[in-house]
Design a protein around this motif. Structure first.
Motif, PDB file in Angstrom:
ATOM      1  N   ALA A 205      -1.212  12.212  16.886  1.00 41.92           N
ATOM      2  CA  ALA A 205      -0.862  10.764  16.242  1.00 41.92           C
ATOM      3  C   ALA A 205      -1.087  11.044  15.168  1.00 41.92           C
ATOM      4  CB  ALA A 205      -1.465   9.736  17.056  1.00 41.92           C
ATOM      5  N   PHE A 206      -0.502  10.050  14.073  1.00 42.27           N
ATOM      6  CA  PHE A 206      -0.784   9.910  12.736  1.00 42.27           C
ATOM      7  C   PHE A 206      -0.421   8.581  12.111  1.00 42.27           C
ATOM      8  CE2 PHE A 206       3.661  11.108  12.602  1.00 42.27           C
ATOM      9  CZ  PHE A 206       4.107  10.588  11.244  1.00 42.27           C
ATOM     10  N   ALA A 207      -1.368   8.320  11.044  1.00 40.34           N
ATOM     11  CA  ALA A 207      -0.950   6.970  10.152  1.00 40.34           C
ATOM     12  C   ALA A 207      -0.664   7.528   8.737  1.00 40.34           C
ATOM     13  CB  ALA A 207      -2.216   6.141  10.218  1.00 40.34           C
ATOM     14  N   TYR A 208      -0.052   6.866   7.949  1.00 41.89           N
ATOM     15  CA  TYR A 208       0.115   7.250   6.874  1.00 41.89           C
ATOM     16  C   TYR A 208      -0.080   6.139   5.722  1.00 41.89           C
ATOM     17  CZ  TYR A 208       5.116   5.423   7.462  1.00 41.89           C
ATOM     18  OH  TYR A 208       5.991   4.560   7.459  1.00 41.89           O
ATOM     19  N   LYS A 209      -0.365   6.507   4.380  1.00 39.92           N
ATOM     20  CA  LYS A 209      -0.406   5.641   3.265  1.00 39.92           C
ATOM     21  C   LYS A 209       0.391   5.830   2.037  1.00 39.92           C
ATOM     22  CE  LYS A 209      -4.098   4.198  -0.131  1.00 39.92           C
ATOM     23  NZ  LYS A 209      -5.612   4.081  -0.340  1.00 39.92           N
ATOM     24  N   GLU A 210       0.956   4.999   1.497  1.00 38.75           N
ATOM     25  CA  GLU A 210       1.967   5.319   0.334  1.00 38.75           C
ATOM     26  C   GLU A 210       0.981   5.393  -0.744  1.00 38.75           C
ATOM     27  OE1 GLU A 210       4.354   2.052   0.760  1.00 38.75           O
ATOM     28  OE2 GLU A 210       5.531   2.615   2.398  1.00 38.75           O
ATOM     29  N   VAL A 211       1.192   6.468  -1.543  1.00 35.09           N
ATOM     30  CA  VAL A 211       0.373   6.868  -3.029  1.00 35.09           C
ATOM     31  C   VAL A 211       1.527   6.422  -3.970  1.00 35.09           C
ATOM     32  CG1 VAL A 211      -0.767   8.364  -4.276  1.00 35.09           C
ATOM     33  CG2 VAL A 211      -1.065   8.563  -1.701  1.00 35.09           C
ATOM     34  N   LYS A 212       0.912   5.569  -4.728  1.00 29.46           N
ATOM     35  CA  LYS A 212       2.010   5.029  -5.953  1.00 29.46           C
ATOM     36  C   LYS A 212       1.587   5.282  -7.268  1.00 29.46           C
ATOM     37  CE  LYS A 212       3.690   1.107  -3.064  1.00 29.46           C
ATOM     38  NZ  LYS A 212       3.937  -0.213  -3.064  1.00 29.46           N
ATOM     39  N   SER A 213       2.673   5.556  -8.069  1.00 30.69           N
ATOM     40  CA  SER A 213       2.220   5.234  -9.670  1.00 30.69           C
ATOM     41  C   SER A 213       3.168   4.220 -10.235  1.00 30.69           C
ATOM     42  CB  SER A 213       2.867   6.879 -10.299  1.00 30.69           C
ATOM     43  OG  SER A 213       2.599   6.750 -11.590  1.00 30.69           O
ATOM     44  N   PHE A 223      -2.865  10.766   7.897  1.00 25.41           N
ATOM     45  CA  PHE A 223      -4.210  10.590   8.546  1.00 25.41           C
ATOM     46  C   PHE A 223      -4.087  11.108   9.943  1.00 25.41           C
ATOM     47  CE2 PHE A 223      -4.228   7.474   5.088  1.00 25.41           C
ATOM     48  CZ  PHE A 223      -5.395   7.858   4.499  1.00 25.41           C
ATOM     49  N   ILE A 224      -4.343  12.252  10.265  1.00 21.51           N
ATOM     50  CA  ILE A 224      -4.016  12.774  11.501  1.00 21.51           C
ATOM     51  C   ILE A 224      -5.108  12.887  12.788  1.00 21.51           C
ATOM     52  CG2 ILE A 224      -3.017  15.110  12.549  1.00 21.51           C
ATOM     53  CD1 ILE A 224      -2.852  15.867   9.374  1.00 21.51           C
TER      54      ILE A 224
END
Length: 383
Positions: A205-213, A223-224
């Motif tokens: 299962a995973f979550a994720y975060k957007e990395v922005k410029s 995130f695993i």
């Protein structure tokens, strides 16, 4: 070449070089399942590819069809598969090759035989380091080709629990360079469905975060975590193998411990990613040499920060089309005229590393500013 009769079990394992997992290609979900099924038939001791043979009826069912096989439909699928190209980037080399080089249908025996392109041997046979293994069952139940590719990528980085991947690289790996060009569409059509399907049907299962410029999404941080076995359709996972990476991490822990400095898994992951960008397939050996050289120098108070700086400088050279070997541990030492590194250098690098670890959106500009300032101050010191 005698055909090898395949085992008709989805509990077989798939083992692929990490380089192949991170290759760029675009396959339909059916094509991916054919390839992964064939990979699962490879024995770990095989030193050459075989002709993998299976009943045509089983092959038809493998594709998700029911009833009597329709040969014209199957032939069209394999013809298209033989035209598909994958791209593998190793250092400054870009390799293009096909997946399948030969297909044979024998209606008399009721079997179909397939063979891999021989140029895939280094990525599928006799793998001793830098490979990932998972159960075929986990991907055969997925309905989306994007889900299959993201699952493989997450499996490759499962040992450190999280990984940040530039959005452009992720698009190439999952085969979405010409689709969903607006990020919100990519999120809706690729990331969100994959997150839901992988979490429901596999051992991850995973979550994720957007990395922005600024306001632009430039990377995705995954995130695993491993799902508990017990749900329907989830099979017990075989031990996750990452070849030389685990051994390298243990070795790096010991070397940094000699200098009284911890090496968190996330910090090691960042070093590993930077090293792969610089050295390609030789990154483990090259990184080991760099760490040995740095740890032996008593004038470097923050070895981890110093190592990160050198790797970033090498990447900067590569992106400018310059020779990255002009930046090395030894040459920086000579540039300092054999004097001890000044206090500001070690402390500044330590802060720089902390900024990288935080990796939050509003700090992106500050990190780049610090790197530029550091380069300018170091140049003054050299002169």
């Amino acid at each position: 070449m005698e055909p090898s009769v395949t085992q008709q079990s989805n509990n077989n394992s798939v083992t692929k070089s990490n380089i192949l997992i991170e290759a760029s290609y675009k396959l339909t979900v059916t094509e991916q399942k054919i390839i992964l099924y064939l990979v699962s038939q490879i024995n770990k001791d095989d030193d050459d590819f075989k002709m993998y043979s299976l009943p045509i009826q089983h092959f038809y069912e493998l594709l998700g069809y029911r009833g009597s096989p329709k040969y014209s439909e199957m032939r069209e699928i394999t013809r298209n598969l033989m035209r598909k190209i994958l791209e593998i980037k190793e250092g400054k080399k870009l390799k293009q090759m096909s997946w399948i080089s030969y297909v044979e249908y024998d209606e008399h025996s009721g079997r179909v035989s397939l063979s891999f392109d021989p140029r895939l041997k280094p990525y599928l046979l006799q793998l001793k380091k830098e490979f990932t293994t998972y159960r075929l069952k986990n991907v055969m139940e997925l309905k989306s080709g994007y889900s299959i590719r993201i699952y493989e990528i997450l499996k490759r980085w499962q040992f450190i629990n999280d990984v940040e991947i530039p959005l452009d690289d992720l698009r190439k790996m999952v085969g979405a360079t010409d689709k969903y060009l607006e990020y919100h569409n990519f999120k809706k059509r690729v990331l969100a469905p994959a997150q839901k399907e992988i979490s429901a049907k596999t051992d991850l299962a995973f979550a994720y975060k957007e990395v922005k410029s600024g306001r632009k999404v430039v990377a995705i941080r995954f995130f695993i975590r491993e799902r508990r076995v017990g749900g329907k359709g989830v099979v017990p996972e075989i031990p996750h193998e990452t070849g030389g990476v685990d051994a390298l991490y243990s070795q790096c822990l010991a070397r940094f411990a000699e200098r009284g400095q911890p090496l968190p898994p996330k910090a090691f992951a960042r070093i590993a990613l930077l090293s792969q960008k610089v050295f390609g397939e030789d990154w483990i050996d090259e990184l080991t040499k760099m760490i040995d050289d740095i740890v032996e120098r008593t004038d470097i108070r923050e070895p981890l920060a110093f190592l990160t700086y050198v790797l970033n400088e090498k990447i900067d050279r590569i992106e400018k089309g310059q020779d990255h070997s002009e930046v090395s541990v030894g040459k920086i030492e000579k540039a300092m005229r054999r004097e001890k590194l000044p206090d500001w250098f070690a402390e500044y690098q330590k802060q720089f590393l902390q900024d990288m670890e935080q990796n939050s959106a509003h700090e992106d500009g500050d990190i780049e500013r610090r790197r530029s300032e550091l380069e300018a101050r170091l140049q003054k010191y050299k002169n």
